[in-house]
Design a protein around this motif. Structure first.
Motif, PDB file in Angstrom:
ATOM      1  N   MET A  88      36.957  49.181  40.361  1.00  0.00           N
ATOM      2  CA  MET A  88      37.437  49.537  41.698  1.00  0.00           C
ATOM      3  C   MET A  88      38.537  50.594  41.633  1.00  0.00           C
ATOM      4  O   MET A  88      38.563  51.540  42.430  1.00  0.00           O
ATOM      5  N   SER A  89      39.456  50.456  40.687  1.00  0.00           N
ATOM      6  CA  SER A  89      40.568  51.410  40.590  1.00  0.00           C
ATOM      7  C   SER A  89      40.100  52.787  40.144  1.00  0.00           C
ATOM      8  O   SER A  89      40.723  53.808  40.470  1.00  0.00           O
ATOM      9  N   GLU A  90      38.979  52.825  39.401  1.00  0.00           N
ATOM     10  CA  GLU A  90      38.458  54.102  38.916  1.00  0.00           C
ATOM     11  C   GLU A  90      37.555  54.793  39.921  1.00  0.00           C
ATOM     12  O   GLU A  90      37.163  55.950  39.721  1.00  0.00           O
ATOM     13  N   SER A  91      37.224  54.115  41.008  1.00  0.00           N
ATOM     14  CA  SER A  91      36.330  54.686  42.010  1.00  0.00           C
ATOM     15  C   SER A  91      37.086  55.671  42.914  1.00  0.00           C
ATOM     16  O   SER A  91      38.205  55.395  43.358  1.00  0.00           O
ATOM     17  N   ASP A  92      36.465  56.818  43.183  1.00  0.00           N
ATOM     18  CA  ASP A  92      37.054  57.806  44.094  1.00  0.00           C
ATOM     19  C   ASP A  92      36.704  57.513  45.553  1.00  0.00           C
ATOM     20  O   ASP A  92      37.211  58.169  46.455  1.00  0.00           O
ATOM     21  N   ILE A  93      35.828  56.537  45.761  1.00  0.00           N
ATOM     22  CA  ILE A  93      35.363  56.201  47.107  1.00  0.00           C
ATOM     23  C   ILE A  93      36.240  55.089  47.673  1.00  0.00           C
ATOM     24  O   ILE A  93      36.507  54.096  46.977  1.00  0.00           O
ATOM     25  N   PRO A  94      36.714  55.185  48.913  1.00  0.00           N
ATOM     26  CA  PRO A  94      37.504  54.098  49.525  1.00  0.00           C
ATOM     27  C   PRO A  94      36.719  52.788  49.531  1.00  0.00           C
ATOM     28  O   PRO A  94      35.511  52.782  49.792  1.00  0.00           O
ATOM     29  N   ILE A  95      37.419  51.693  49.254  1.00  0.00           N
ATOM     30  CA  ILE A  95      36.768  50.387  49.152  1.00  0.00           C
ATOM     31  C   ILE A  95      37.437  49.422  50.116  1.00  0.00           C
ATOM     32  O   ILE A  95      38.667  49.296  50.143  1.00  0.00           O
ATOM     33  N   THR A  96      36.599  48.739  50.912  1.00  0.00           N
ATOM     34  CA  THR A  96      37.082  47.682  51.796  1.00  0.00           C
ATOM     35  C   THR A  96      36.489  46.356  51.353  1.00  0.00           C
ATOM     36  O   THR A  96      35.277  46.253  51.120  1.00  0.00           O
ATOM     37  N   ALA A  97      37.342  45.348  51.205  1.00  0.00           N
ATOM     38  CA  ALA A  97      36.868  43.998  50.908  1.00  0.00           C
ATOM     39  C   ALA A  97      36.629  43.285  52.232  1.00  0.00           C
ATOM     40  O   ALA A  97      37.570  43.075  53.002  1.00  0.00           O
ATOM     41  N   PHE A  98      35.372  42.933  52.497  1.00  0.00           N
ATOM     42  CA  PHE A  98      35.019  42.221  53.720  1.00  0.00           C
ATOM     43  C   PHE A  98      34.770  40.766  53.335  1.00  0.00           C
ATOM     44  O   PHE A  98      33.707  40.411  52.829  1.00  0.00           O
ATOM     45  N   VAL A  99      35.772  39.918  53.534  1.00  0.00           N
ATOM     46  CA  VAL A  99      35.668  38.507  53.172  1.00  0.00           C
ATOM     47  C   VAL A  99      34.937  37.796  54.306  1.00  0.00           C
ATOM     48  O   VAL A  99      35.524  37.437  55.327  1.00  0.00           O
ATOM     49  N   ASN A 100      33.628  37.606  54.113  1.00  0.00           N
ATOM     50  CA  ASN A 100      32.838  37.021  55.202  1.00  0.00           C
ATOM     51  C   ASN A 100      32.703  35.499  55.091  1.00  0.00           C
ATOM     52  O   ASN A 100      32.140  34.876  55.970  1.00  0.00           O
ATOM     53  N   ARG A 101      33.205  34.934  54.015  1.00  0.00           N
ATOM     54  CA  ARG A 101      33.292  33.474  53.917  1.00  0.00           C
ATOM     55  C   ARG A 101      34.547  33.088  53.148  1.00  0.00           C
ATOM     56  O   ARG A 101      35.576  32.817  53.723  1.00  0.00           O
ATOM     57  N   ASP A 102      34.442  33.117  51.818  1.00  0.00           N
ATOM     58  CA  ASP A 102      35.562  32.694  50.986  1.00  0.00           C
ATOM     59  C   ASP A 102      35.777  33.675  49.840  1.00  0.00           C
ATOM     60  O   ASP A 102      34.821  34.092  49.171  1.00  0.00           O
ATOM     61  N   ALA A 103      37.024  34.007  49.595  1.00  0.00           N
ATOM     62  CA  ALA A 103      37.421  34.780  48.414  1.00  0.00           C
ATOM     63  C   ALA A 103      38.410  33.897  47.650  1.00  0.00           C
ATOM     64  O   ALA A 103      39.619  33.960  47.840  1.00  0.00           O
ATOM     65  N   ILE A 104      37.859  33.040  46.826  1.00  0.00           N
ATOM     66  CA  ILE A 104      38.669  32.048  46.130  1.00  0.00           C
ATOM     67  C   ILE A 104      38.886  32.488  44.683  1.00  0.00           C
ATOM     68  O   ILE A 104      38.019  33.085  44.055  1.00  0.00           O
ATOM     69  N   SER A 105      40.065  32.179  44.137  1.00  0.00           N
ATOM     70  CA  SER A 105      40.401  32.430  42.745  1.00  0.00           C
ATOM     71  C   SER A 105      40.151  33.890  42.365  1.00  0.00           C
ATOM     72  O   SER A 105      40.789  34.784  42.909  1.00  0.00           O
ATOM     73  N   ALA A 106      39.216  34.140  41.433  1.00  0.00           N
ATOM     74  CA  ALA A 106      38.932  35.514  41.018  1.00  0.00           C
ATOM     75  C   ALA A 106      38.448  36.359  42.186  1.00  0.00           C
ATOM     76  O   ALA A 106      38.632  37.579  42.201  1.00  0.00           O
ATOM     77  N   GLY A 107      37.848  35.721  43.192  1.00  0.00           N
ATOM     78  CA  GLY A 107      37.422  36.446  44.387  1.00  0.00           C
ATOM     79  C   GLY A 107      38.608  37.000  45.156  1.00  0.00           C
ATOM     80  O   GLY A 107      38.568  38.120  45.696  1.00  0.00           O
ATOM     81  N   ALA A 108      39.709  36.234  45.230  1.00  0.00           N
ATOM     82  CA  ALA A 108      40.924  36.712  45.880  1.00  0.00           C
ATOM     83  C   ALA A 108      41.507  37.891  45.119  1.00  0.00           C
ATOM     84  O   ALA A 108      41.981  38.871  45.714  1.00  0.00           O
ATOM     85  N   PHE A 109      41.480  37.816  43.804  1.00  0.00           N
ATOM     86  CA  PHE A 109      41.984  38.910  42.972  1.00  0.00           C
ATOM     87  C   PHE A 109      41.184  40.190  43.223  1.00  0.00           C
ATOM     88  O   PHE A 109      41.758  41.281  43.335  1.00  0.00           O
ATOM     89  N   ILE A 110      39.865  40.073  43.313  1.00  0.00           N
ATOM     90  CA  ILE A 110      39.025  41.246  43.590  1.00  0.00           C
ATOM     91  C   ILE A 110      39.372  41.831  44.955  1.00  0.00           C
ATOM     92  O   ILE A 110      39.497  43.047  45.120  1.00  0.00           O
ATOM     93  N   ALA A 111      39.537  40.949  45.956  1.00  0.00           N
ATOM     94  CA  ALA A 111      39.871  41.430  47.301  1.00  0.00           C
ATOM     95  C   ALA A 111      41.206  42.170  47.309  1.00  0.00           C
ATOM     96  O   ALA A 111      41.358  43.207  47.969  1.00  0.00           O
TER      97      ALA A 111
END
Length: 443
Positions: A88-111
């Motif tokens: 994600m950090s190396e991507s030149d494209i803007p990134i949006t995290a759309f949490v449509n249910r749960d972003a738990i543990s490592a999912g929260a870190f990704i978001a």
């Protein structure tokens, strides 16, 4: 021939899976805004990492203007989450995290590593405490590292790090967000919006696009191909252990089975599935498969053309090396191989104990017995000579030749020197070992 045809069909099917196309909901023109939706679902592991890497590369090649990660995951492996954050950090494209249910543990870190976070009204994010493979709290070193990663992820996008730390550190007291000391923080959509851990709340994709200001964007949805679904399943550490164990058990049991049957097919299929999944995930190359094939050939040579164990050792070494080269984690792979060896060894002992005289295995075990009744004599006993008188034909020093009952025999004295031409008497016969004494001896 039937087995070769089945294996050929399986390989063709695998290739077809690899070539499954991506699906999209529209075709873009040169001036259109393109949004790529990439699902982040189920457990975070190395298979998901490989899928996201392909997704980011495809989005860049197709000229995407925005990437939306649709997150619904209970978490997973720290190493995979870190690698995804790096993508994600190396991507030149803007990134949006759309949490449509749960972003738990490592999912929260990704978001937290996304440029923006948008949540559905019922979504949750947090509970990122790190645990080990046994489900217990990780050691202090691992926890310190993970807390640092959570803090950096929050700070790099201008978010207050306290809440990210509270998600991973139960000693932080935040009772106002239902996270008193002793519990990990989990934010609902409203709380996340309040503390700056979400930029907006959206019911669906259309509301998300409205927030992003690209309502008329062309939407392209990245889908996980069947091959990638298999890869994600196969690269799970537990599944790796199961596949290697089934593979080794199947091939071992085949040694006790006449012909080539179900155990052999299961064994080969399990190992092919292991290598196929790791190839799709980008961990295994052809060198791993070639080494594995070489190992099987060497072991077969040892079985049918004895090489004093050399070929068997080389074969086992080649197979183990192929597994290690195909693995993303040496620790996981070594433990999986150890489990397979222990289970296979136990089953082999049982099979050999009760079924050791059937199948190809009997070629490695001597089945025939040789008895005196059948005319096989390994060491003829000469008890009939005891007490017989003879003559030394050579000087006995103490061994030599003698004539006894008209037979020329090799004899030995009790230790005394007997000259040629002396009368002797047989005092002992053990197998072919005949002991004599000089007749006029006082002994």
């Amino acid at each position: 021939m039937r087995i070769s045809r089945m294996v050929g069909y399986l390989l063709c099917l695998m290739i077809a899976f690899i070539l499954l196309p991506l699906s999209s909901s529209g075709e873009a023109g040169h001036d259109d805004t393109i949004v790529y939706y990439i699902p982040v679902e189920q457990t975070v592991e190395r298979g998901l990492e490989a899928f996201l890497k392909r997704g980011f590369e495809t989005a860049k090649e197709q000229g995407a203007d925005h990437i939306v990660l649709e997150i619904h995951t209970p978490g997973g492996a720290v190493d995979a989450a870190n690698n995804i954050a790096r993508l994600m950090s190396e991507s030149d494209i803007p990134i949006t995290a759309f949490v449509n249910r749960d972003a738990i543990s490592a999912g929260a870190f990704i978001a937290l590593n996304a440029d923006d976070i948008v949540m559905t009204p019922s979504a949750n994010m947090g509970a990122a405490g790190i645990i080990d493979g046994a489900g217990n709290a990780a050691d202090q070193k691992a926890q310190s590292y993970w807390l640092n990663r959570m803090q950096v992820a929050a700070e790099q996008n201008g978010r207050e790090p306290l809440y990210a730390l509270a998600m991973a550190d139960s000693s932080i007291d935040l009772p106002e967000y239902n996270a008193p000391e002793g519990t990990f923080l989990t934010l609902n959509a409203q709380d996340a919006l309040e503390v700056g851990y979400a930029e907006a709340i959206a019911e669906n994709r259309q509301e998300l696009l409205t927030y992003l200001g690209i309502e008329d964007a062309i939407e392209v949805e990245m889908t996980v191909s069947l091959a990638e679904q298999i890869a994600r399943f196969v690269t799970n550490p537990i599944v790796i252990s199961v596949l290697i164990t089934i593979g080794s058990l199947g091939l071992m049991i085949e040694l006790f089975s006449p012909g080539f049957g179900v155990p052999g097919i299961l064994g080969i299929s399990s190992l092919l599935l292991f290598f196929f999944g790791h190839m799709i995930a980008g961990f295994a190359g052809m060198e791993s498969i070639l080494l594995f094939g070489l190992g099987i050939i060497l072991i077969c040579i040892e079985i049918f053309f004895s090489g004093f164990g050399i070929f068997a050792l080389l074969g086992i070494g080649s197979i183990v090396t192929s597994f290690l080269l195909a693995s993303y984690s040496t620790v996981y792979m070594v433990s999986s191989i150890a489990i397979a060896i222990v289970i296979t060894g136990i089953v082999a002992i049982v099979m050999f104990r009760y079924f050791g005289n059937v199948g190809p295995w009997k070629k490695m075990v001597l089945q025939e017995t040789f008895s005196i009744e059948e005319g096989y004599i390994s060491n003829r006993s000469r008890d009939d000579l005891i007490g017989e008188i003879g003559e030394s034909l050579t000087t006995l020093r103490p061994g030599g030749s003698a004539l006894i009952k008209d037979e020329y025999l090799d004899v030995v004295t009790e230790g005394r020197y007997i000259e040629q031409g002396r009368k002797i008497k047989v005092v002992k016969a053990t197998g072919s070992h005949i002991v004599v004494r000089e007749l006029n001896s006082n002994h």
